[in-house]
Design a protein around this motif. Structure first.
Motif, mmCIF file in Angstrom:
data_model
loop_
_atom_site.group_PDB
_atom_site.id
_atom_site.type_symbol
_atom_site.label_atom_id
_atom_site.label_comp_id
_atom_site.label_asym_id
_atom_site.label_seq_id
_atom_site.Cartn_x
_atom_site.Cartn_y
_atom_site.Cartn_z
ATOM 1 N N ASP A 247 -0.159 -27.538 1.557
ATOM 2 C CA ASP A 247 -1.348 -28.207 1.037
ATOM 3 C C ASP A 247 -2.061 -27.377 -0.025
ATOM 4 O OD1 ASP A 247 -1.963 -26.304 2.913
ATOM 5 O OD2 ASP A 247 -3.631 -27.425 3.800
ATOM 6 N N GLN A 248 -2.128 -26.083 0.168
ATOM 7 C CA GLN A 248 -2.736 -25.177 -0.800
ATOM 8 C C GLN A 248 -1.609 -24.368 -1.452
ATOM 9 O OE1 GLN A 248 -5.657 -22.974 1.426
ATOM 10 N NE2 GLN A 248 -7.081 -24.682 1.494
ATOM 11 N N VAL A 249 -1.140 -24.881 -2.557
ATOM 12 C CA VAL A 249 0.086 -24.372 -3.168
ATOM 13 C C VAL A 249 -0.139 -22.995 -3.781
ATOM 14 C CG1 VAL A 249 1.891 -24.847 -4.851
ATOM 15 C CG2 VAL A 249 0.798 -26.731 -3.617
ATOM 16 N N LEU A 250 0.789 -22.104 -3.483
ATOM 17 C CA LEU A 250 0.777 -20.771 -4.075
ATOM 18 C C LEU A 250 1.716 -20.733 -5.273
ATOM 19 C CD1 LEU A 250 1.043 -18.544 -0.855
ATOM 20 C CD2 LEU A 250 -1.035 -19.281 -2.046
ATOM 21 N N SER A 251 1.432 -19.858 -6.206
ATOM 22 C CA SER A 251 2.354 -19.659 -7.328
ATOM 23 C C SER A 251 3.548 -18.849 -6.853
ATOM 24 C CB SER A 251 1.645 -18.934 -8.470
ATOM 25 O OG SER A 251 1.330 -17.597 -8.087
ATOM 26 N N PRO A 253 4.908 -16.214 -8.352
ATOM 27 C CA PRO A 253 4.588 -14.775 -8.384
ATOM 28 C C PRO A 253 3.775 -14.328 -7.169
ATOM 29 C CG PRO A 253 4.311 -15.714 -10.555
ATOM 30 C CD PRO A 253 4.559 -16.866 -9.624
ATOM 31 N N GLU A 254 2.853 -15.177 -6.682
ATOM 32 C CA GLU A 254 2.068 -14.807 -5.511
ATOM 33 C C GLU A 254 2.942 -14.745 -4.269
ATOM 34 O OE1 GLU A 254 -1.226 -13.928 -3.022
ATOM 35 O OE2 GLU A 254 -0.755 -13.629 -5.145
ATOM 36 N N ILE A 255 3.864 -15.680 -4.141
ATOM 37 C CA ILE A 255 4.795 -15.647 -3.005
ATOM 38 C C ILE A 255 5.645 -14.385 -3.060
ATOM 39 C CG2 ILE A 255 6.801 -16.788 -1.961
ATOM 40 C CD1 ILE A 255 5.605 -19.459 -2.836
ATOM 41 N N CYS A 256 6.119 -14.033 -4.236
ATOM 42 C CA CYS A 256 6.921 -12.811 -4.385
ATOM 43 C C CYS A 256 6.120 -11.575 -3.995
ATOM 44 C CB CYS A 256 7.412 -12.689 -5.828
ATOM 45 S SG CYS A 256 8.645 -13.931 -6.281
ATOM 46 N N ARG A 257 4.839 -11.567 -4.377
ATOM 47 C CA ARG A 257 3.988 -10.429 -4.011
ATOM 48 C C ARG A 257 3.842 -10.337 -2.494
ATOM 49 N NH1 ARG A 257 -0.846 -9.160 -2.391
ATOM 50 N NH2 ARG A 257 -1.484 -11.345 -2.203
ATOM 51 N N LEU A 258 3.662 -11.463 -1.822
ATOM 52 C CA LEU A 258 3.466 -11.471 -0.376
ATOM 53 C C LEU A 258 4.705 -11.005 0.382
ATOM 54 C CD1 LEU A 258 1.511 -14.836 0.060
ATOM 55 C CD2 LEU A 258 0.606 -12.525 0.345
ATOM 56 N N ILE A 259 5.883 -11.315 -0.130
ATOM 57 C CA ILE A 259 7.108 -10.945 0.590
ATOM 58 C C ILE A 259 7.728 -9.657 0.060
ATOM 59 C CG2 ILE A 259 7.578 -13.369 1.068
ATOM 60 C CD1 ILE A 259 9.817 -13.256 -1.025
ATOM 61 N N GLY A 260 7.152 -9.086 -1.004
ATOM 62 C CA GLY A 260 7.659 -7.830 -1.543
ATOM 63 C C GLY A 260 8.997 -7.948 -2.227
ATOM 64 N N GLN A 261 9.170 -8.988 -3.022
ATOM 65 C CA GLN A 261 10.436 -9.232 -3.715
ATOM 66 C C GLN A 261 10.139 -9.607 -5.154
ATOM 67 O OE1 GLN A 261 13.601 -8.700 -4.277
ATOM 68 N NE2 GLN A 261 14.379 -9.759 -2.454
ATOM 69 N N SER A 262 10.975 -9.151 -6.087
ATOM 70 C CA SER A 262 10.774 -9.507 -7.491
ATOM 71 C C SER A 262 11.115 -10.979 -7.695
ATOM 72 C CB SER A 262 11.642 -8.639 -8.397
ATOM 73 O OG SER A 262 13.005 -8.999 -8.264
ATOM 74 N N GLN A 263 10.452 -11.601 -8.655
ATOM 75 C CA GLN A 263 10.695 -13.024 -8.904
ATOM 76 C C GLN A 263 12.121 -13.242 -9.401
ATOM 77 O OE1 GLN A 263 7.645 -14.978 -11.176
ATOM 78 N NE2 GLN A 263 8.867 -16.820 -11.544
ATOM 79 N N ARG A 264 12.614 -12.331 -10.200
ATOM 80 C CA ARG A 264 13.971 -12.474 -10.725
ATOM 81 C C ARG A 264 15.001 -12.437 -9.594
ATOM 82 N NH1 ARG A 264 16.733 -8.580 -15.395
ATOM 83 N NH2 ARG A 264 18.760 -9.649 -15.448
ATOM 84 N N PHE A 274 20.822 -22.227 -2.419
ATOM 85 C CA PHE A 274 20.363 -23.617 -2.439
ATOM 86 C C PHE A 274 20.687 -24.364 -3.727
ATOM 87 C CE2 PHE A 274 16.966 -21.319 0.067
ATOM 88 C CZ PHE A 274 17.498 -21.647 1.314
ATOM 89 N N GLY A 275 21.086 -23.625 -4.783
ATOM 90 C CA GLY A 275 21.314 -24.266 -6.074
ATOM 91 C C GLY A 275 20.026 -24.715 -6.740
ATOM 92 N N GLU A 276 18.900 -24.168 -6.309
ATOM 93 C CA GLU A 276 17.589 -24.495 -6.860
ATOM 94 C C GLU A 276 16.780 -23.222 -7.049
ATOM 95 O OE1 GLU A 276 16.311 -28.851 -5.153
ATOM 96 O OE2 GLU A 276 15.942 -27.124 -3.852
ATOM 97 N N THR A 277 15.838 -23.273 -7.964
ATOM 98 C CA THR A 277 14.906 -22.162 -8.114
ATOM 99 C C THR A 277 13.880 -22.223 -6.981
ATOM 100 O OG1 THR A 277 13.338 -23.409 -9.467
ATOM 101 C CG2 THR A 277 15.169 -22.303 -10.621
ATOM 102 N N PRO A 278 13.171 -21.150 -6.719
ATOM 103 C CA PRO A 278 12.110 -21.214 -5.704
ATOM 104 C C PRO A 278 11.086 -22.311 -5.995
ATOM 105 C CG PRO A 278 12.573 -18.937 -6.256
ATOM 106 C CD PRO A 278 13.354 -19.779 -7.221
ATOM 107 N N LYS A 279 10.747 -22.508 -7.248
ATOM 108 C CA LYS A 279 9.773 -23.537 -7.607
ATOM 109 C C LYS A 279 10.297 -24.926 -7.285
ATOM 110 C CE LYS A 279 6.855 -25.109 -11.441
ATOM 111 N NZ LYS A 279 6.484 -24.876 -12.867
ATOM 112 N N GLN A 280 11.565 -25.180 -7.577
ATOM 113 C CA GLN A 280 12.157 -26.483 -7.290
ATOM 114 C C GLN A 280 12.238 -26.723 -5.776
ATOM 115 O OE1 GLN A 280 15.800 -25.781 -9.441
ATOM 116 N NE2 GLN A 280 15.184 -27.106 -11.157
#
Length: 337
Positions: A247-251, A253-264, A274-280
């Motif tokens: 319901d309260q969508v995170l970006s 980059p924010e998700i990556c910060r929370l889990i300690g992983q680079s976006q790339r 999954f054949g999809e990007t995290p955003k998809q």
């Protein structure tokens, strides 16, 4: 020695198991089939009863019912003949409601009145898969813990916030039985058999069905272990964050910060698994959530959009139609008929 002549078998097992008629068995189960019901759920409900008859005499009879006495088409397209009209044969040891997709499309106030009549006369009433929605809308699940299919839990909680939702596959207590459908019906009926006739018969039926009875804790741990084995930990953590922020969508980059992983790196892992990007993937989770709300509850389109994190209704309608091939209003109309 053939299996049918084993001397160590705890129960007799005739070649032709009895299929008694209602009234000729110790218990009669009336099964109300709602259009688009799950065939798997029906079979898993009835097969333990059939096998119990094979081992332990004429214990269970069953009767398939529809609202009007006409055949019912299951979700797999198979047409099933029934043996009676719901209003005429509802009373018995158990009235079980089996539904799946779009459970409320054909259910009227008259059928809900039948359910209330059975309950008022002390009858045991149950629902599998999305059947608990029908029971709850008839006012029969207040003060009861409810188990139902996991996909329907968000919509059920939104429509019935006062009813406690169980994490178990089924709840069998007192005069209300609810369950998630599918194989949960086997465990539910095995518990009934064990309660009335003891664990020896229940275990014998389970063996015949090649069904291993496990506790809910064991099942959860097994599922969690498989998930951790199949997916990298960072992907599991990212999915968990997404699931709790529909319901309260995170970006991303924010998700990556929370889990300690680079976006790339996270994008690479999501594409690989999954054949999809995290955003998809995140967008798909939110849309699936919105669809469950619209299909399984009386939620309005605007409410479903906001609850799944969409600020602009036009954008929600566009991406929803692209994913499901219909407007959200069409889904909502089926859910409220």
């Amino acid at each position: 020695m053939s299996e049918n002549t084993r001397t160590d078998w705890p129960y007799p097992r005739p070649e032709q198991p009895p299929v008694p008629k209602p009234g000729d068995a110790a218990h009669t189960v009336n099964v109300w089939l709602v259009p688009n019901f799950s065939m798997l759920t029906l079979f898993c409900l009835l097969e333990p009863l059939r096998v119990a008859n094979r081992f332990g005499r004429a214990l269970f009879a069953w009767r398939l019912l529809s609202a009007d006495g006409d055949p019912v088409v299951a979700s797999n397209g198979v047409r099933i003949e029934v043996e009676g009209v719901l209003a005429e044969h509802a009373l018995g040891d158990l009235l079980m409601v089996i539904s799946s997709y779009e459970a409320e499309v054909s259910v009227t106030s008259a059928e809900r009145a039948v359910l209330r009549h059975v309950a008022a006369h002390g009858g045991r009433v149950g629902g599998l898969d999305t059947g608990p929605f029908i029971l709850a809308r008839a006012g029969l699940l207040d003060q009861h813990r409810v188990a139902l299919h996991w996909e329907s839990v968000p919509a059920f909680r939104a429509e019935f916030p006062h009813i406690a939702v169980s994490e178990a596959r089924f709840e069998f207590a007192g005069q209300r039985l609810t369950g998630s459908g599918g194989a949960a019906g086997i465990d539910m009926m095995l518990q009934w058999i064990e309660h009335d006739y003891g664990p020896a018969l229940a275990n014998a039926v389970g063996r015949q069905l090649v069904h291993q009875r496990v506790s809910e804790e064991e099942a959860w741990k097994a599922g969690a272990a498989r998930t951790l084995e199949d997916l990298p930990r960072s992907v599991v953590r990212a999915l968990a964050v997404m699931e709790t922020h529909l319901d309260q969508v995170l970006s991303i980059p924010e998700i990556c910060r929370l889990i300690g992983q680079s976006q790339r790196q996270l994008t690479r892992l999501f594409m690989a698994h999954f054949g999809e990007t995290p955003k998809q993937c995140y967008l798909g989770m939110r849309l699936d959530y919105a669809r469950r709300l619209l299909a399984d509850s009386r939620c309005r389109v605007t409410e479903a959009a906001l609850t799944s994190g969409f600020v602009h209704l036009a954008h929600f309608s566009r991406v929803y139609q692209a994913r499901f091939g219909e407007r959200p209003s069409a889904t909502a109309e089926r859910g409220t008929v």
